[in-house]
Enzyme design. Structure first.
Site, PDB file in Angstrom:
ATOM      1  N   ALA A 218       0.838  -1.203   0.000  1.00 23.34           N
ATOM      2  CA  ALA A 218       0.000   0.000   0.000  1.00 23.34           C
ATOM      3  C   ALA A 218       0.876   1.258   0.000  1.00 23.34           C
ATOM      4  O   ALA A 218       0.562   2.250  -0.651  1.00 23.34           O
ATOM      5  CB  ALA A 218      -0.914   0.002   1.210  1.00 23.34           C
TER       6      ALA A 218
ATOM      7  N   GLU B 246      14.487 -15.290 -18.421  1.00 25.47           N
ATOM      8  CA  GLU B 246      13.181 -15.897 -18.665  1.00 25.47           C
ATOM      9  C   GLU B 246      12.086 -15.061 -18.013  1.00 25.47           C
ATOM     10  O   GLU B 246      12.172 -14.758 -16.824  1.00 25.47           O
ATOM     11  CB  GLU B 246      13.203 -17.310 -18.058  1.00 25.47           C
ATOM     12  CG  GLU B 246      12.147 -18.225 -18.581  1.00 25.47           C
ATOM     13  CD  GLU B 246      12.582 -19.004 -19.825  1.00 25.47           C
ATOM     14  OE1 GLU B 246      13.620 -18.649 -20.442  1.00 25.47           O
ATOM     15  OE2 GLU B 246      11.869 -19.949 -20.183  1.00 25.47           O
TER      16      GLU B 246
ATOM     17  N   CYS C 213     -27.093 -33.977   3.408  1.00 28.94           N
ATOM     18  CA  CYS C 213     -26.136 -34.593   2.494  1.00 28.94           C
ATOM     19  C   CYS C 213     -24.923 -35.117   3.268  1.00 28.94           C
ATOM     20  O   CYS C 213     -24.252 -34.335   3.942  1.00 28.94           O
ATOM     21  CB  CYS C 213     -25.695 -33.586   1.442  1.00 28.94           C
ATOM     22  SG  CYS C 213     -24.599 -34.314   0.223  1.00 28.94           S
TER      23      CYS C 213
ATOM     24  N   LYS D 177      15.703 -24.734 -14.549  1.00 27.09           N
ATOM     25  CA  LYS D 177      15.303 -24.379 -15.908  1.00 27.09           C
ATOM     26  C   LYS D 177      13.862 -23.897 -15.852  1.00 27.09           C
ATOM     27  O   LYS D 177      12.925 -24.694 -15.744  1.00 27.09           O
ATOM     28  CB  LYS D 177      15.438 -25.566 -16.857  1.00 27.09           C
ATOM     29  CG  LYS D 177      15.134 -25.188 -18.297  1.00 27.09           C
ATOM     30  CD  LYS D 177      15.526 -26.309 -19.244  1.00 27.09           C
ATOM     31  CE  LYS D 177      15.411 -25.879 -20.694  1.00 27.09           C
ATOM     32  NZ  LYS D 177      14.054 -25.531 -21.096  1.00 27.09           N
TER      33      LYS D 177
ATOM     34  N   LYS E 170      25.879 -25.407 -16.581  1.00 24.27           N
ATOM     35  CA  LYS E 170      26.733 -24.604 -17.462  1.00 24.27           C
ATOM     36  C   LYS E 170      28.151 -24.646 -16.913  1.00 24.27           C
ATOM     37  O   LYS E 170      28.336 -24.435 -15.705  1.00 24.27           O
ATOM     38  CB  LYS E 170      26.263 -23.142 -17.484  1.00 24.27           C
ATOM     39  CG  LYS E 170      24.838 -22.980 -17.983  1.00 24.27           C
ATOM     40  CD  LYS E 170      24.360 -21.556 -17.776  1.00 24.27           C
ATOM     41  CE  LYS E 170      22.889 -21.452 -18.205  1.00 24.27           C
ATOM     42  NZ  LYS E 170      22.295 -20.178 -17.805  1.00 24.27           N
TER      43      LYS E 170
HETATM   44  S1  IVH Z   1      20.704 -20.781 -20.789  1.00 16.79           S
HETATM   45  C1  IVH Z   1      23.333 -20.690 -24.265  1.00 16.79           C
HETATM   46  N1  IVH Z   1      19.559 -20.987 -18.457  1.00 16.79           N
HETATM   47  O1  IVH Z   1      15.702 -22.872 -21.878  1.00 16.79           O
HETATM   48  C2  IVH Z   1      22.352 -21.038 -23.204  1.00 16.79           C
HETATM   49  N2  IVH Z   1      18.219 -21.211 -20.390  1.00 16.79           N
HETATM   50  O2  IVH Z   1      16.322 -24.713 -24.192  1.00 16.79           O
HETATM   51  C3  IVH Z   1      21.048 -20.453 -23.436  1.00 16.79           C
HETATM   52  N3  IVH Z   1      15.845 -21.578 -19.911  1.00 16.79           N
HETATM   53  O3  IVH Z   1      15.487 -20.653 -24.549  1.00 16.79           O
HETATM   54  C4  IVH Z   1      20.048 -20.711 -22.409  1.00 16.79           C
HETATM   55  N4  IVH Z   1      16.009 -21.488 -17.719  1.00 16.79           N
HETATM   56  O4  IVH Z   1      14.175 -20.125 -22.476  1.00 16.79           O
HETATM   57  C5  IVH Z   1      19.387 -21.020 -19.788  1.00 16.79           C
HETATM   58  N5  IVH Z   1      18.662 -21.106 -16.307  1.00 16.79           N
HETATM   59  C6  IVH Z   1      18.519 -21.140 -17.641  1.00 16.79           C
HETATM   60  C7  IVH Z   1      17.250 -21.342 -18.224  1.00 16.79           C
HETATM   61  C8  IVH Z   1      17.146 -21.383 -19.602  1.00 16.79           C
HETATM   62  C9  IVH Z   1      15.185 -21.626 -18.746  1.00 16.79           C
HETATM   63  C10 IVH Z   1      15.219 -21.740 -21.223  1.00 16.79           C
HETATM   64  C11 IVH Z   1      15.452 -20.593 -22.162  1.00 16.79           C
HETATM   65  C12 IVH Z   1      16.052 -21.181 -23.411  1.00 16.79           C
HETATM   66  C13 IVH Z   1      15.724 -22.628 -23.257  1.00 16.79           C
HETATM   67  C14 IVH Z   1      16.814 -23.463 -23.881  1.00 16.79           C
END
Ligand code: IVH
Length: 779
Positions: A33, A172, A431, A114, A289
């Site tokens: 608020a 995302e 019921c 992801k 990664k």
């Molecule tokens: S990295 C070069 N990290 O997954 C790497 N992608 O299949 C590029 N996504 O289009 C993506 N969470 O929409 C990455 N922690 C994450 C992610 C992620 C979701 C999605 C993203 C991408 C798809 C790839």
């Protein structure tokens, strides 16, 4: 007065800070608020001084005017996709390939959830958000800048310092699960379009051509990487880059972790998988990664995916299966929900055999039919639901589904209120599906006030078969209660040591039996409230009691008559009528009366009812299409009684003065046999009420009429004399000594012999609080 420019800067700073704490740090520092108040102030300031407005002001998040199409944006650095791993073996392969190529063992990886949303790229120039685009085909996407500005988790300018002159952040956009559920609930309620899943919600929202619509969608954002970087440098590991992004104002998942080697990855997968249902957002896997940027460069790419990253997928949350039956389920409070019985199917690791269809509207919208192949979704701890029907696979002859007319459990009517999506069973009292809730409400303090009947006993008494309905309360014996307790303790493994040693406590059961017995004497308003009729709360119960005075009158009234009570409209009146129309409910009322429930304050209906007990008012109350007050008066004058009206041939309605449109509408309405009989029943009820209603208002009976009350001891809130006056005003006779004729003793502090005498004679005793409650209620 502060200079407007200074104030605007200050407000922006405060708002940005609050937003950062909320979206990035997850540590809100001001209430919503307060945020809204500051935002409004800034908005007003910018309106009064347009020269102070900036494109990155938090006021710019409301959404600009719509555009006709999105421009194309070429990504300076392509937006790649990820390779997938569905098994442990594939993860091991992924790691082995990297170790072999880099010739280094035990590597560090950044492991991240992801997110299941939509990938976007955000471009910042000199720290300001200038452009945002969807991934598109990876090489170019759509310019959705205006929409992205409305997403509060996306910073409009960067915080801190040291950012490159040009920075592209990738991440995302997603819809948190709770927001998705809430959105759909609203859509269902108002007949809007329901989103199939949060990802469609996010994607659909970003593709809105009108940013004002996007602004209303509850979207969020997580950053997971960078694209183009010019005029500055970023750290040389992925994890440090994420940390840096967070400092510049981007939300980064707090689940992102640096882990070592294959085992580290697999442990992470297991840990996040275990939490999947508890997360606030949908994920479809985790992403690994290689953390070291130099290693990433060395690994390079295959086609459109990096060799240094991979997505390890979870089992899908959506599967297809077939509908074997559609049944309805009656909830605790009577809500009737259609449920699809499915051919068993594994969804996200669980075998699903049922899925909710929410309500009849939802079925109609999806047009789900028995035999259909459907997509079922199970996410989080949400009940599995049918999100789509594969029409191409529909078997020949599949018929549209219709809500059954009767409750599958008790046979009462299933009714639906006008304009509502939900249906409900009108067997409130009878019921079995609603039994526990009905008993809980019936026994509650403001209803029949059965002291000591807590939820655990209600559960046990219903589960173990001692209570089929509220009326069975009044046939419980001491033995029943003791046996119930023993069985419940045995069942729950809570048998007390003392019982095991052979001692059985009975005092509680005696008290409960006594409390049940005490509740037998009640007032009409408490009784009506206790029935648990949908929409009949305490004040409606009180009004019904005051106007009609007697249960025997009320229980046989057709619904239009209830509209004579002020504040009772068509919906409430219908609900009372539906309740009373159910033979099961009437039977429970019979049983209650047969088992000694007594309503102590019955009285004749109020004289105020006289006005309006006529055919014209009845015709208005029946809500017959096109029959307005004027038309109803004409019909009343011409026909006089309901019977005459039902017997009349339709052409006489026109002779009575009705335009043909109204006459036709009435004739059509009367052709429905239920309508004609309702009209006749109501006509009869009017006759009976007229006979019962006194010519003038009787002297109002006080709630203590005929009662003799004795006051003893000292009261803290008033003197005894004051209390005496108040009680007399309610009809009581106040006496000085206790005898067999005393109805009630009010005992204050240090009450002595009079209290003892009262207890000896079994006279009802109130303490001061009870007196105060009573006075408050009747003042
Ligand atoms: S990295 C070069 N990290 O997954 C790497 N992608 O299949 C590029 N996504 O289009 C993506 N969470 O929409 C990455 N922690 C994450 C992610 C992620 C979701 C999605 C993203 C991408 C798809 C790839």
């Amino acid at each position: 007065m502060t200079n407007p420019a200074t104030r605007a800067t200050k407000l922006r700073q405060q708002l940005d800070d609050a937003s950062y704490r909320y979206h990035v740090l997850d540590e809100p520092n001001i209430p919503d608020a307060e945020y809204d108040r500051l935002l409004r102030e800034l908005d007003e300031l910018e309106a009064a001084h347009p020269e102070l407005a900036t494109p990155d002001s938090p006021t710019q998040r409301v959404g600009n005017a719509p555009s006709s199409k999105f421009a194309e944006v070429r990504h300076a650095i392509p937006m790649l996709s990820l390779g997938n791993a569905f098994s442990e073996a594939e993860v091991r392969d992924f790691v082995r390939r990297i170790e072999e190529k880099l010739k280094r063992p035990v590597l560090e990886f950044s492991a991240e959830p992801k997110l299941d949303g939509l990938a976007i790229s955000l471009r910042y120039e000199k720290g300001r958000f200038v452009q945002g685009a969807t991934r598109g085909d990876g090489a170019s996407g759509e310019d959705v800048t205006a929409n992205l500005r409305t997403v509060k988790a996306i910073p409009l300018h960067l915080r801190g310092k040291g950012w490159p002159a040009i920075l592209e952040v990738r991440g995302e956009v997603y819809m948190p699960r709770a927001a998705f559920e809430k959105y759909n609930e609203q859509a269902r309620l108002h007949g809007g379009k329901v989103l199939a899943n949060p990802r469609n919600g996010a994607a659909g929202s970003l593709r809105q051509l009108d940013p004002r619509l996007t602004a209303q969608r509850p979207l969020a954002f997580f950053a997971y990487g960078v694209g183009l970087v010019e005029g500055g440098a970023l750290p040389d590991t992925h994890s440090a880059t994420l940390k840096q992004l967070r400092e510049w104002g981007f939300p980064v998942s707090s689940e992102s972790k640096v882990v070592e080697g294959v085992q580290g990855l697999l442990d992470y997968y297991g840990r996040i998988g275990g939490k999947r249902d508890a997360l606030a957002f949908d994920i479809d896997g985790v992403v690994y990664k290689l953390d070291d940027n130099a290693g990433q460069r060395e690994m390079g790419f295959v086609s459109r995916a990096p060799r240094w990253a991979i997505a390890h997928k979870f089992p899908a949350q959506e599967q297809s299966t077939t509908v074997e039956a559609i049944e309805i389920q009656i909830g605790r409070t009577g809500a009737a929900t259609p449920v699809a019985r499915l051919k068993p199917v594994q969804v996200a690791g669980v075998v699903v055999t049922n899925a909710t269809l929410h309500n009849a509207d939802q079925i109609a919208r999806l047009d789900v039919r028995v035999g259909d192949t459907v997509i079922v979704r199970r996410a989080g701890d949400v009940i599995p639901e049918v999100v789509n029907v594969m029409l191409e696979q529909r078997p020949k002859g599949a018929k549209p589904w219709k809500m059954p007319a009767a409750c599958p459990i008790c046979g009462s009517e299933i009714v639906r209120e006008e304009g509502e999506a939900a249906w409900r069973c009108s067997g409130e009292l009878s019921c079995p599906a609603q039994r526990k809730e009905a008993i809980r409400h019936f026994a509650s303090r403001r209803a029949m006030d059965v002291d000591g009947l807590g939820d655990r006993f209600i559960e046990a008494l219903s589960d173990l078969g001692y209570l089929q309905s509220v009326a069975d309360l009044y046939k419980l014996t001491l033995e029943d209660l003791l046996e119930m307790k023993r069985r419940a303790d045995e069942r729950d493994g809570t048998t007390p040591e003392t019982v095991k040693a052979g001692k059985v406590a009975t005092k509680w059961a005696e008290n409960l039996i006594e409390a049940v017995d005490r509740s037998r004497n009640t007032t009409l308003e408490r009784f009506l409230f206790a029935l648990g009729i949908q929409h009949v709360g305490e004040s409606t119960a009180k009004a019904l009691a005051a106007w009609f005075g007697d249960l025997q009158v009320i229980r046989h009234l057709p619904w239009p008559l209830f509209k004579h009570v002020p504040d009772v409209g068509g919906e409430v009146a219908r609900s009372i009528g539906h309740f009373l129309d159910q033979p099961g409910n009437q039977q429970v009322i019979d049983e209650l009366l047969a088992r000694g429930v007594k309503i102590s304050d019955a009285h004749p209906p109020t004289a105020k009812l006289r006005e309006g007990l006529d055919v014209a008012t009845l015709l208005v109350d029946l809500e017959i299409p096109k029959v307005t007050r004027v038309r109803a008066e004409q019909l009343g004058n011409a026909f006089g009684t309901a019977q005459a009206l039902v017997d009349a041939p339709a052409h006489q309605f026109v002779s009575a003065g009705l335009p043909s449109e109204s006459a036709n509408a009435l004739a059509t309405w009367l052709e429905v046999p239920d309508n004609a009989s309702l009209l006749l029943r109501s006509g009869d009820a009017i006759g009976q009420l007229l006979a019962a209603v006194p010519e003038t208002e009787a002297i109002v009976a006080g709630p203590l009429d005929g009662k003799t009350v004795v006051l003893t001891g000292s009261l803290s809130s008033m003197s005894r004399d004051e209390a005496g006056e108040k009680l007399e005003a309610l009809g009581a006779k106040v006496a000085g000594s206790v005898s067999k004729k005393t109805s009630l003793v009010v005992a204050g502090e240090a009450a002595g012999s009079k209290l003892a005498k009262a207890e000896e004679l079994g006279v009802e005793v109130w303490d001061e609080q009870r007196l105060l409650d009573f006075l408050a209620k009747h003042s």
